[in-house]
Design a protein around this motif. Structure first.
Motif, PDB file in Angstrom:
ATOM      1  N   GLN A  21      37.153 -54.087 -44.919  1.00 51.85           N
ATOM      2  CA  GLN A  21      37.881 -54.827 -45.943  1.00 51.85           C
ATOM      3  C   GLN A  21      38.740 -55.919 -45.303  1.00 51.85           C
ATOM      4  N   TYR A  22      39.121 -56.866 -46.145  1.00 48.37           N
ATOM      5  CA  TYR A  22      40.042 -57.906 -45.697  1.00 48.37           C
ATOM      6  C   TYR A  22      41.463 -57.331 -45.698  1.00 48.37           C
ATOM      7  N   ILE A  23      42.215 -57.603 -44.640  1.00 48.99           N
ATOM      8  CA  ILE A  23      43.574 -57.091 -44.500  1.00 48.99           C
ATOM      9  C   ILE A  23      44.545 -58.254 -44.642  1.00 48.99           C
ATOM     10  N   THR A  24      45.512 -58.110 -45.527  1.00 44.55           N
ATOM     11  CA  THR A  24      46.465 -59.191 -45.763  1.00 44.55           C
ATOM     12  C   THR A  24      47.418 -59.355 -44.581  1.00 44.55           C
ATOM     13  N   ALA A  25      48.038 -60.525 -44.511  1.00 41.94           N
ATOM     14  CA  ALA A  25      48.982 -60.798 -43.433  1.00 41.94           C
ATOM     15  C   ALA A  25      50.155 -59.816 -43.466  1.00 41.94           C
ATOM     16  N   GLU A  26      50.611 -59.466 -44.663  1.00 46.46           N
ATOM     17  CA  GLU A  26      51.738 -58.550 -44.775  1.00 46.46           C
ATOM     18  C   GLU A  26      51.387 -57.168 -44.230  1.00 46.46           C
ATOM     19  N   ILE A  28      49.070 -56.594 -41.976  1.00 52.33           N
ATOM     20  CA  ILE A  28      48.940 -56.773 -40.522  1.00 52.33           C
ATOM     21  C   ILE A  28      50.318 -56.715 -39.868  1.00 52.33           C
ATOM     22  N   ARG A  29      51.282 -57.326 -40.499  1.00 55.96           N
ATOM     23  CA  ARG A  29      52.653 -57.322 -39.973  1.00 55.96           C
ATOM     24  C   ARG A  29      53.187 -55.900 -39.849  1.00 55.96           C
ATOM     25  N   ASP A  30      52.869 -55.055 -40.822  1.00 53.15           N
ATOM     26  CA  ASP A  30      53.373 -53.685 -40.807  1.00 53.15           C
ATOM     27  C   ASP A  30      52.557 -52.769 -39.905  1.00 53.15           C
ATOM     28  N   THR A  31      51.301 -53.142 -39.638  1.00 55.56           N
ATOM     29  CA  THR A  31      50.391 -52.241 -38.926  1.00 55.56           C
ATOM     30  C   THR A  31      50.275 -52.541 -37.443  1.00 55.56           C
ATOM     31  N   VAL A  32      50.188 -53.804 -37.084  1.00 60.20           N
ATOM     32  CA  VAL A  32      49.890 -54.199 -35.704  1.00 60.20           C
ATOM     33  C   VAL A  32      51.168 -54.210 -34.867  1.00 60.20           C
ATOM     34  N   GLU A  33      51.134 -53.454 -33.799  1.00 61.25           N
ATOM     35  CA  GLU A  33      52.287 -53.420 -32.901  1.00 61.25           C
ATOM     36  C   GLU A  33      52.423 -54.764 -32.184  1.00 61.25           C
ATOM     37  N   ALA A  47      59.461 -66.377 -38.718  1.00 60.19           N
ATOM     38  CA  ALA A  47      59.114 -66.050 -37.335  1.00 60.19           C
ATOM     39  C   ALA A  47      57.761 -65.355 -37.274  1.00 60.19           C
ATOM     40  N   PHE A  48      57.519 -64.407 -38.196  1.00 52.89           N
ATOM     41  CA  PHE A  48      56.217 -63.733 -38.225  1.00 52.89           C
ATOM     42  C   PHE A  48      55.101 -64.720 -38.550  1.00 52.89           C
ATOM     43  N   LYS A  49      55.344 -65.590 -39.513  1.00 52.04           N
ATOM     44  CA  LYS A  49      54.311 -66.542 -39.913  1.00 52.04           C
ATOM     45  C   LYS A  49      53.897 -67.425 -38.747  1.00 52.04           C
ATOM     46  N   ARG A  50      54.885 -67.900 -37.958  1.00 46.27           N
ATOM     47  CA  ARG A  50      54.554 -68.753 -36.810  1.00 46.27           C
ATOM     48  C   ARG A  50      53.732 -67.984 -35.780  1.00 46.27           C
ATOM     49  N   SER A  51      54.157 -66.742 -35.497  1.00 52.56           N
ATOM     50  CA  SER A  51      53.432 -65.934 -34.517  1.00 52.56           C
ATOM     51  C   SER A  51      52.006 -65.654 -34.980  1.00 52.56           C
ATOM     52  N   PHE A  52      51.857 -65.310 -36.259  1.00 48.01           N
ATOM     53  CA  PHE A  52      50.535 -64.970 -36.775  1.00 48.01           C
ATOM     54  C   PHE A  52      49.615 -66.194 -36.782  1.00 48.01           C
TER      55      PHE A  52
END
Length: 367
Positions: A21-26, A28-33, A47-52
């Motif tokens: 499935q497609y995973i949303t950015a939000e 990903i933010r909560d899941t990916v260390e 800050a998260f948006k720039r990094s992503f």
């Protein structure tokens, strides 16, 4: 790239591969260390948006097929995934020694001009589940220098079987010669880079030190016509070309000074003009650098090629011509001659230090 960001990219790849499935950015933010934002950040969302965004661009540059889409018509924002069938490598099976060699290569290239390519390869292998282990004691190994300007062009020419042309200055030669070469390989030996190939002008195989390549490396039209001979050991070829018996040199130093040269001397004798050191050497350029770095504390006496090499180095520092330094006369009137030539160029040579343009160039001539 920082190790933390590299690990975050690997985590992101693994996350996007773990689901169809497609995973949303939000999510990903909560899941990916690695996407944790500092508590003192004034705008954590930005800050998260720039990094992503940087990470997405990095993955695409690495050739990882990052897809964007939505799982259903009810989704309000795009998600991301990596199609496993488009990403997976063919089966790769490294032995323990091969895996250690890959890890060691990544470390050796960490500060070289090909660091990006090494990092890309390691990320792809680790993301595919290949364990890359560095051998014990790897931390004690120095990085492999790769700052020769000609290195990337010559590696590309080897890979593409292209003919190259460059200026090459042989040891003790006053000017560079034009060489046309079909390169077979590039290697490092004793801290220096070499290219090995077929020299069209000489009609034979040759090796060339990259720090003696002058100017740009030009790629000529047409592919290489020769191939590396079967069984050729390029390292042995480079070793053979650089194997020279010990030679003797004489250098006059100020009494009690010229410490680095003095430590290499096999004999020291006193003269009215100063102390004369007799030294064994194989690398003319290295010895010339030590003598020139000692400034007014040392003067090369013989052999003539050493005197010429030191004069070239000094002329590069002082801005004066080699002819002016030779007329000083360097090597005949001792330290006074070197000081006079330097003074004529507006450079102070004192205590093993050359001052030029407000910059101090200190050699190894101290006590």
């Amino acid at each position: 790239m920082a190790a933390r960001r590299q690990q975050r990219l690997v985590n992101l790849v693994l996350c996007l591969l773990s689901t169809r499935q497609y995973i949303t950015a939000e999510r990903i933010r909560d899941t990916v260390e690695g996407y944790e934002v500092s508590e003192d950040s004034t705008n954590p969302d930005e800050a998260f948006k720039r990094s992503f965004e940087r990470d997405k661009a990095e993955l695409r540059e690495l050739g990882i097929p990052l897809e964007t889409g939505r799982n259903s018509v009810f989704d309000t924002e795009d998600g991301y995934r990596i199609a496993r069938q488009d990403f997976e490598l063919p089966p790769i099976d490294f032995t323990a020694d091969e895996a250690a060699a890959v890890g060691l290569a990544g470390r050796l290239w960490s500060t070289a001009s090909l660091a990006t390519e090494a990092r890309t390869a390691l990320i792809k292998l680790r993301a595919a589940g290949i364990e890359i282990e560095e051998p014990p004691g790897a931390d004690a190994l120095p990085p492999l220098p790769g700052n020769e300007p000609a290195l990337p062009d010559l590696i590309a020419a080897v890979s593409e079987r292209r003919v190259v042309q460059f200026g090459y200055r042989k040891q003790s030669a006053p000017a560079a010669e034009k060489r046309t070469v079909e390169p077979w390989g590039v290697l490092s030996w004793r801290g220096r880079w070499y290219v090995v190939g077929h020299d069209r002008g000489r009609g034979d195989m040759r090796s060339f030190r990259l720090d003696r390549v002058v100017g740009e490396v030009r790629t000529l039209a047409g592919a290489a016509e020769t191939s590396r001979p079967d069984g050729l050991d390029m390292l042995e070829l480079v070793r053979g070309a650089n194997h020279q018996p010990d030679q003797l040199a004489s250098v006059r130093v100020v009494p009690g000074r010229g410490g680095q040269l003095r430590r290499l001397a096999r004999q020291v004798r006193s003269t009215p003009e100063g102390e004369v050191l007799t030294l064994d050497y194989r690398d003319l350029d290295r010895l010339a650098g030590l003598v020139a770095g000692a400034g007014a504390e040392a003067v090369a006496l013989e052999p003539p090629e050493l005197v010429s090499a030191v004069i070239r180095l000094l002329s590069g520092v002082t801005g004066g011509s080699p002819e002016a330094l030779a007329r000083a006369p360097y090597g005949r009137d001792g330290m006074a001659g070197a000081e006079a030539a330097a003074a004529g160029s507006g450079v102070a040579l004192t205590g093993g230090t050359a001052l030029t343009g407000g910059t101090a160039l200190t050699g190894g001539g101290g006590r």
